[in-house]
Structures are given as structure tokens and as C-alpha cells.
Design an enzyme around this catalytic site. Structure first.
Site, short mmCIF file in Angstrom:
data_model
loop_
_atom_site.label_atom_id
_atom_site.label_comp_id
_atom_site.label_asym_id
_atom_site.label_seq_id
_atom_site.Cartn_x
_atom_site.Cartn_y
_atom_site.Cartn_z
N CYS A 1 1.00 -1.26 -0.04
CA CYS A 1 0.02 0.05 -0.01
C CYS A 1 0.92 1.26 0.01
O CYS A 1 2.06 1.11 0.10
CB CYS A 1 -0.82 0.00 1.23
SG CYS A 1 -1.86 -1.39 1.60
N ARG B 1 0.82 1.89 -5.99
CA ARG B 1 1.23 0.96 -4.86
C ARG B 1 -0.21 0.10 -4.77
O ARG B 1 -0.17 -0.77 -3.76
CB ARG B 1 1.75 1.52 -3.74
CG ARG B 1 2.85 2.18 -4.05
CD ARG B 1 3.62 2.77 -2.81
NE ARG B 1 4.09 1.96 -1.85
CZ ARG B 1 5.20 1.33 -1.58
NH1 ARG B 1 6.13 1.78 -2.63
NH2 ARG B 1 5.43 0.56 -0.69
N TRP C 1 -3.88 -1.76 -1.24
CA TRP C 1 -3.92 -2.81 -1.98
C TRP C 1 -4.28 -3.93 -1.33
O TRP C 1 -3.36 -4.39 -0.34
CB TRP C 1 -2.68 -3.23 -2.91
CG TRP C 1 -2.78 -4.26 -3.80
CD1 TRP C 1 -3.07 -4.24 -5.33
CD2 TRP C 1 -2.17 -5.83 -3.79
NE1 TRP C 1 -3.19 -5.45 -5.67
CE2 TRP C 1 -2.39 -6.31 -4.87
CE3 TRP C 1 -1.74 -6.35 -2.57
CZ2 TRP C 1 -2.13 -7.51 -5.06
CZ3 TRP C 1 -1.26 -7.66 -2.86
CH2 TRP C 1 -1.56 -8.28 -4.07
N ASN D 1 1.59 0.22 5.66
CA ASN D 1 1.84 -0.56 4.61
C ASN D 1 2.61 -1.97 4.97
O ASN D 1 3.54 -2.22 5.95
CB ASN D 1 2.79 0.08 3.81
CG ASN D 1 3.46 -0.69 2.66
OD1 ASN D 1 2.69 -1.56 2.06
ND2 ASN D 1 4.59 -0.47 2.40
N GLY D 2 2.08 -3.26 4.59
CA GLY D 2 2.90 -4.38 5.06
C GLY D 2 1.94 -5.52 5.42
O GLY D 2 0.85 -5.36 5.10
N GLU E 1 8.40 -10.42 -22.59
CA GLU E 1 7.87 -9.20 -21.99
C GLU E 1 6.71 -8.53 -22.89
O GLU E 1 5.92 -8.01 -22.30
CB GLU E 1 9.34 -8.37 -22.02
CG GLU E 1 9.03 -7.05 -21.51
CD GLU E 1 8.43 -6.53 -20.21
OE1 GLU E 1 8.32 -7.75 -19.45
OE2 GLU E 1 8.00 -5.84 -19.95
N LYS F 1 3.13 -7.36 -21.40
CA LYS F 1 2.81 -5.95 -21.26
C LYS F 1 1.33 -6.07 -21.86
O LYS F 1 0.43 -5.35 -21.26
CB LYS F 1 3.62 -5.21 -22.29
CG LYS F 1 4.85 -4.88 -21.90
CD LYS F 1 5.03 -3.57 -20.68
CE LYS F 1 5.03 -4.25 -19.49
NZ LYS F 1 6.07 -4.59 -18.82
N GLU G 1 -1.00 -7.61 -19.27
CA GLU G 1 -1.25 -6.55 -18.03
C GLU G 1 -2.18 -5.42 -18.42
O GLU G 1 -3.16 -5.01 -17.37
CB GLU G 1 -0.01 -5.89 -17.73
CG GLU G 1 1.23 -6.67 -16.51
CD GLU G 1 2.28 -6.07 -16.44
OE1 GLU G 1 3.09 -5.60 -17.25
OE2 GLU G 1 2.41 -6.02 -15.36
N HIS H 1 6.78 -27.61 -31.50
CA HIS H 1 6.44 -28.74 -30.40
C HIS H 1 5.31 -28.50 -29.67
O HIS H 1 5.06 -29.26 -28.53
CB HIS H 1 7.87 -28.57 -29.40
CG HIS H 1 9.12 -28.93 -30.12
ND1 HIS H 1 9.52 -30.18 -30.77
CD2 HIS H 1 10.12 -27.86 -30.52
CE1 HIS H 1 10.74 -30.11 -31.09
NE2 HIS H 1 10.85 -28.87 -31.26
N LYS I 1 2.06 -1.78 -8.23
CA LYS I 1 3.31 -1.63 -8.80
C LYS I 1 4.43 -2.55 -8.07
O LYS I 1 5.20 -3.06 -8.65
CB LYS I 1 3.62 0.03 -8.67
CG LYS I 1 5.05 0.37 -9.33
CD LYS I 1 5.08 0.31 -10.76
CE LYS I 1 6.10 0.85 -11.47
NZ LYS I 1 6.24 0.06 -12.94
C1 AGP Z 1 5.84 -5.16 -14.60
O1 AGP Z 1 5.03 -4.50 -15.80
C2 AGP Z 1 5.22 -5.70 -13.72
N1 AGP Z 1 4.02 -4.86 -13.21
C3 AGP Z 1 5.70 -6.54 -12.71
O2 AGP Z 1 6.10 -7.92 -13.33
C4 AGP Z 1 7.24 -6.08 -11.93
O3 AGP Z 1 8.29 -6.25 -13.15
C5 AGP Z 1 7.26 -7.33 -11.05
O4 AGP Z 1 6.59 -7.07 -9.98
C6 AGP Z 1 8.74 -6.90 -10.28
O5 AGP Z 1 8.93 -5.52 -9.83
P1 AGP Z 1 10.42 -4.86 -9.29
O6 AGP Z 1 10.88 -4.71 -10.54
O7 AGP Z 1 10.06 -3.57 -8.73
O8 AGP Z 1 11.11 -5.93 -8.39
#
Ligand code: AGP
Length: 606
Positions: A2, A27, A74, A98-99, A479, A483, A486, A502, A601
Site C-alpha cells: 500500500c 502501490r 492494495w 503498509n505491509g 515481455e 505487457k 497486463e 513442439h 506496482k
Molecule cells: C511489470 O510490468 C510488472 N507490473 C511486474 O511484473 C514487475 O516487473 C514485478 O512485480 C517486479 O517488480 P520490481 O522490478 O519492482 O521488483
């Protein structure tokens, strides 16, 4: 996972808190709230959903006062409801957190036996009860927080205010980030740097087991054992504008555009053109003893690590393994002091990555953090840190941090390769020259955006996508698919192109767009073969190819062109159109690009 923020000073706290929360919304964004103290009374405002709801709530029912705390959530314990939103209040004490509090159930039972009545399903609420219990017994806020926290197990950062001590905020850090902003006649607390930038660029970074008491005129730092200490504030060179959208519709699009600058900043002062080398101050890694490199990370950072394996094995000529941090620590890896472990993380706060680094350190490995946030937990944990200078990344989907990580790994590989004489001066000079040209080449990729928008319009209704790549570009296919998933919620899979036959080839039909990464490298002829296989089965091909390549262009439905570079920097150039493709598909679908559903994030829970 959070965001927390606190303010005490001469301004209306609610405005500062809302601005700070806006910067922390990445966050978590399923509910938010604030507590503001005026004339010995705390007023609460909380709402479910996006932060804009809290803005509306505060506009409808304004709240006045010069001291307050805020939170964006979150959910970990308890659904996103108003009752579960922070701050939590008990007996004139308000707390944001947070935590995770691991022993909250035992503490809750104990408090209930003593007569406490709980209003939420959260772990956090026990903190307000514990602090109030101490205050009821005559403790001051500072002492009460310290005592309360002594009972608690887990990873957390908290901020508390009390009706009994106006103008004061007490914060504690235990394994979750907490930053103190030092202004003139005003002080702030926050989970991350962007939240304080409108008030100050002078900050103290708390370490684990430390607490802070803020009043408008000063801060008092002490450990949880009550030992006072002094720490000089650090100047933050991120400007407030860096954390704003700067005219773009979304942070993600702005951050995609920032990549030439992010890469230039990441390389600044490190490139020794004449020597064909990289300058890294104080990086005295005992390379002579290193027999194996491990790269570990989560999510997008893991994709950078996967590309890093190809770069390291080719340039540094050392066996390199890659592990998901969340798997690494649970599989009893063969780590000892002959291993160098490089952990990559944009935030430096990802719980699994941090835990992996702690574990390998325990086993004697040397550790390097590749990280974008100064003074983050990861940089503190690792023996050495290589900072990417991408600047604040607010969009939940990582873009500029990813390509900066790719560049960081390239720089490390050149640095290690030169130290161990695996790379000659001449080769090093060529590699550095290519890097210097990279920002301008990324600018060229942006000229393709109109074409990418047209492709996005053509395919945004598709239900599934496949991304194909080979060698160092296979992770870029992963990647690209991530993207798209996500931010557009379209199902997408990345494959090593050679794996197609395969199994995945069974998925190909006229409804399946396939994005093929086919730069002019050693795998190019094989990629052409794989693309033919897709076409032969009626698949629709979008190819990302090099400028001047007419052969591949002739075989596909749609084409995006990127400039030619060394194979180890081509992944950066291929990443940019894939980011733009995902972005424009999401724009067409009307999804929430900067805050996709269910995501946050930084993932600070394991
Ligand atoms: C990336 O688009 C993501 N939302 C997620 O996979 C991110 O890369 C992952 O949580 C790792 O985060 P960090 O690089 O802050 O450790």
C-alpha cells in the site's frame, strides 16, 4: 503493498495528502483514506475504489487541519470496503499501515479478551488498538507506538497520529519502505519519493527497526529500542515534474517516451570510450573467485534477467543461470561463495527478490542489486548496487525501468568482460559506441508509432496473441506478451520460436495474431522459417524487423521497423514497439492503463 503518507506543517494537510497519495496510487488502488487532526479532534475520510473517489469525498465533506496521514490500499487482509480502508481509528489514535502483520490473529484474540471491539477484517486494526491500549495506560504517542510494535511480527511501515498530541506524527519502518521529507516548517512521511517532491527534495531514508517522530519544526530519529541517532538528509535529484504526466494521457506512454533519456542517464559518467570500458566506482567484486553468475528477479525484471543470461554468457563468458526469485529461495539452490548473484528490481522492494538475496548472502554468495530506487531495501541488502536512472516509474506496467535494466546488464557484462580480459579493448570500444547510438535509435522507433496505432486498431478485438523470438530476443517476446496481458487483459503467450512446432503451433489459425521478432541476426534465417510455418497455417503475422529488410517484410501482414544495432542492444529496440503495441491496443479497449485491475506496482508480499 500500500502507500502511506503523512504531513505536518502550515498548509492544509488534506491537499498535501491527496497530492501525495496520487503519487503513490501505483502501490494499490482498491480503497483510500485520510485522517486529519484539528483542535484535538481527528476527522476521517475513506472511500472504496480509485483515489478519485476520495478526492470527491473530500470535496463534498472538506476536512481542515495542518496534520494528517493518508493511505492508498492494495488489499491483503479483508475485502476492499470502507470499513477495511485505512486509516483505522481507536480512542483518538489513527493509524495507516503498509505491509503484513503475521501474528495479527493471536493479537486480535488477546485484544478481544481485553474487551476491544473490531470494526474491520484487516490486520492493521490491531495496531490502533495496541497503540490506544498504551495511551490508556498513560504512554505518550511515541512510547505507545514503540510498545505496540514490540508485540507485532511481520513486515510493515506505519504512521500514527493522536488527538492527545496535536501536530505530531510517529512512523516506524520494519522491512517496508518509509521516507522522511524535511521541509522548512513542514515535514512529511511517505512510502516512496514522488509523494514528497511537491513539498521538499530533502529526505531521510529510514532503515529497518527505526522510528521517527515528526513535528512541523523537526524530526526525532530513534531505534525501536529508544536509542537516538542522527542521519543527514539526502538531496533527491528527481524533480516534481518527473512524477507528473507532462502532457501525456497516461504515465505509461510518458515513460515509454522517456526511454532515450533514461538510458542516457543510466550510462552517464560510466562510459570510457577510449578504453572501451565501463567505469564503476567501488565495484570491487572478487571476480577471480566467481565461477557462476545467477540472475534473479520477478516479472518484467525477470525478463531482463533472462536476456542478461545471453549477454553475460556471450560477453563475460561465464556460466549464468536465471531464476524467478519466488522459486529460487525455495529450491535449495547450489550457492556458495564462488557465486555472484545479481538481483534486478525496479522498486527494490519486491518481497521475493529481497528474500532471495538474503538467502544467497547467508550461503556466502556475493550480491549485486540492479535497482531504480535509491536507498531501497534491495540496495541496502546487496553488497554492491548498480543504479538505473530511469526516474520514477509510476505506470504499473514497467517500461523504461525494463530497458534501463537491459542496459545495466550490458554495462556490467562489458565491465566484467574487460576486468577478466574476455573482452578486448577494441571489442569494448565497439560495444560502447553502439550504446552511445542507442538513444537516437530509440527516437527512430517512435517514428513507427502511426503504423503501430493502425496495427492496434486492426487487432484489438483479438482474444489471444502469440509472441515469438529467438536467442536474446526470446525474453523480449515474453515481455511483449506480459505487457499486453497486463494492460489490455488479452491472453498472450511468448514462445521461443523454435518451440512452436513442439506444441503451440496447434493454436495457429486466422484468428491468431502472431508477433514475430526477426531482426537481422544469427537466428534470422530460422525466424523466417518459423514465420513461414505460421503463414502456412493461416496465422496473421506482425513482424518487428530491421530497417532495410525487404525479405521478411514481403512475407507478413504487418511490419514494424527498428534500426540495426548490436545483437545485445537489439532487445532494447524491439521492446519499444511492443510496449507501444500493448499501449495502443489497451487505448482501443479503453482499459485502465496506468492502474490495471488486480495489479500493484511493487509486490511487497511473498
Ligand atoms: C511489470 O510490468 C510488472 N507490473 C511486474 O511484473 C514487475 O516487473 C514485478 O512485480 C517486479 O517488480 P520490481 O522490478 O519492482 O521488483
Amino acid at each position: 503493498m500500500c502507500g502511506i503518507v503523512g504531513y505536518t506543517g502550515s498548509r492544509e494537510a488534506s491537499g498535501v495528502l491527496l497530492d501525495g497519495l496520487r503519487k503513490l496510487e501505483y502501490r494499490g488502488y482498491d480503497s483510500s483514506g485520510m485522517a486529519v487532526l484539528l483542535d484535538g479532534v481527528i476527522e476521517l475520510r475513506r472511500s472504496v475504489g480509485k483515489l478519485s473517489r476520495l478526492f470527491d469525498e473530500v470535496a463534498k465533506r472538506p476536512v481542515s487541519g495542518k496534520t494528517g496521514i493518508g493511505h492508498t490500499r492494495w488489499a491483503t487482509h479483508g475485502r476492499p470496503t470502507e470499513e477495511n480502508a485505512h486509516p483505522h481509528m481507536e480512542g483518538g489514535v489513527a493509524v495507516v499501515h503498509n505491509g503484513i502483520i503475521e501474528n495479527y490473529l493471536a493479537l486480535k484474540e488477546e485484544l478481544i479478551r481485553e474487551g476491544a471491539r473490531f470494526k474491520s477484517e484487516t490486520d492493521t486494526e490491531i495496531l490502533s488498538h495496541l497503540i490506544y491500549r498504551e495511551i490508556r495506560n498513560g504512554a505518550r504517542l511515541e512510547e505507545a507506538v514503540r510498545e505496540a510494535v514490540r508485540n507485532v511480527k511481520g513486515a510493515f511501515a506505519i504512521a500514527a497520529i493522536s488527538e492527545h498530541e496535536p501536530g505530531m506524527i510517529v512512523g516506524v519502518r520494519v522491512e517496508c519502505p518509509l521516507i522522511v521529507g524535511i521541509g522548512e516548517g513542514e515535514m512529511m512521511l511517505a512510502s516512496d519519493i514522488p509523494a514528497i517532491l511537491d513539498v521538499t527534495r530533502s529526505a531521510i531514508f529510514l532503515k529497518d527497526g527505526e522510528m521517527v517522530t515528526l513535528t512541523r519544526d523537526g524530526v526525532k530519529l530513534q531505534t525501536l529500542r529508544g536509542e537516538r541517532f542522527h542521519r543527514e538528509p539526502r538531496h533527491i535529484d528527481w524533480s516534481p515534474i518527473m512524477a507528473e504526466k507532462g502532457g501525456y494521457r497516461h504515465f505509461m506512454r510518458k515513460e515509454i517516451a522517456e526511454q532515450p533519456r533514461a538510458i542516457t542517464d543510466t550510462c552517464r559518467g560510466l562510459l570510457l570510450e577510449e578504453e572501451g570500458d565501463v567505469f564503476l566506482n567501488g565495484f570491487d567484486v572478487p571476480l577471480i573467485d566467481v565461477e557462476r553468475v545467477y540472475l534473479t528477479a520477478c516479472g518484467t525484471s525477470w525478463h531482463a534477467a533472462l536476456a542478461g543470461k545471453y549477454i553475460f554468457e556471450e560477453l563475460f563468458r561465464i556460466p549464468t543461470e536465471v531464476d524467478l526469485a519466488s522459486e529460487f529461495r525455495y529450491r535449495n539452490p547450489l550457492i556458495d561463495k564462488k557465486c555472484l548473484v545479481i538481483a534486478l528490481s525496479q522498486s527494490g522492494e519486491t518481497a521475493d527478490t529481497l528474500a532471495a538475496v538474503k538467502e544467497v548472502k547467508r550461503r556466502g554468495a556475493s550480491t549485486i542489486a540492479v535497482c531504480n530506487v535509491i536507498e531501497s531495501s534491495l540496495t541496502r541488502e546487496a553488497d554492491w548496487s548498480f543504479m538505473t536512472h530511469a526516474g520514477p516509474e509510476i505506470g504499473v506496467a514497467s517500461t523504461k525501468a525494463f530497458t534501463s535494466q537491459l542496459v545495466a546488464l550490458y554495462l556490467l557484462a562489458v565491465y566484467f568482460g574487460r576486468r577478466t580480459e574476455k573482452i578486448t579493448r577494441e571489442t569494448g570500444m565497439g560495444l560502447i559506441q553502439e550504446l552511445l547510438k542507442l538513444p537516437k535509435k530509440i527516437d527512430k522507433v517512435f517514428e513507427e508509432e502511426g503504423r503501430i496505432e493502425a496495427i492496434a486498431r486492426k487487432y484489438f478485438h483479438s482474444r489471444d496473441f502469440i509472441y515469438l523470438g529467438r536467442g536474446v530476443n526470446f525474453p523480449i517476446a515474453l515481455e511483449g506478451a506480459l505487457k499486453l496481458k497486463e494492460i489490455s487483459y488479452i491472453h498472450a503467450e511468448g514462445y521461443a520460436a523454435g518451440e512452436m512446432k513442439h506444441g503451440p503451433i496447434a493454436l495457429i489459425d486466422e484468428d491468431m495474431p502472431v508477433v514475430a521478432l526477426a531482426p537481422l541476426d544469427a537466428s534470422y534465417p530460422k525466424m523466417l522459417g518459423n514465420m513461414e510455418e505460421v503463414k502456412a497455417r493461416g496465422g496473421r503475422l506482425i513482424a518487428v524487423i530491421n530497417e532495410g529488410d525487404s525479405e521478411a517484410a514481403a512475407r507478413v501482414d504487418d511490419v514494424i521497423r527498428v534500426p540495426v544495432s548490436t545483437p545485445f542492444l537489439t532487445p532494447v529496440l524491439l521492446s519499444v514497439p511492443l510496449q507501444l503495441l500493448a499501449y495502443h491496443i489497451a487505448v482501443n479497449k479503453g482499459t485502465d492503463i496506468d492502474q490495471p485491475r488486480n495489479l500493484a506496482k511493487s509486490v511487497t508480499v511473498e
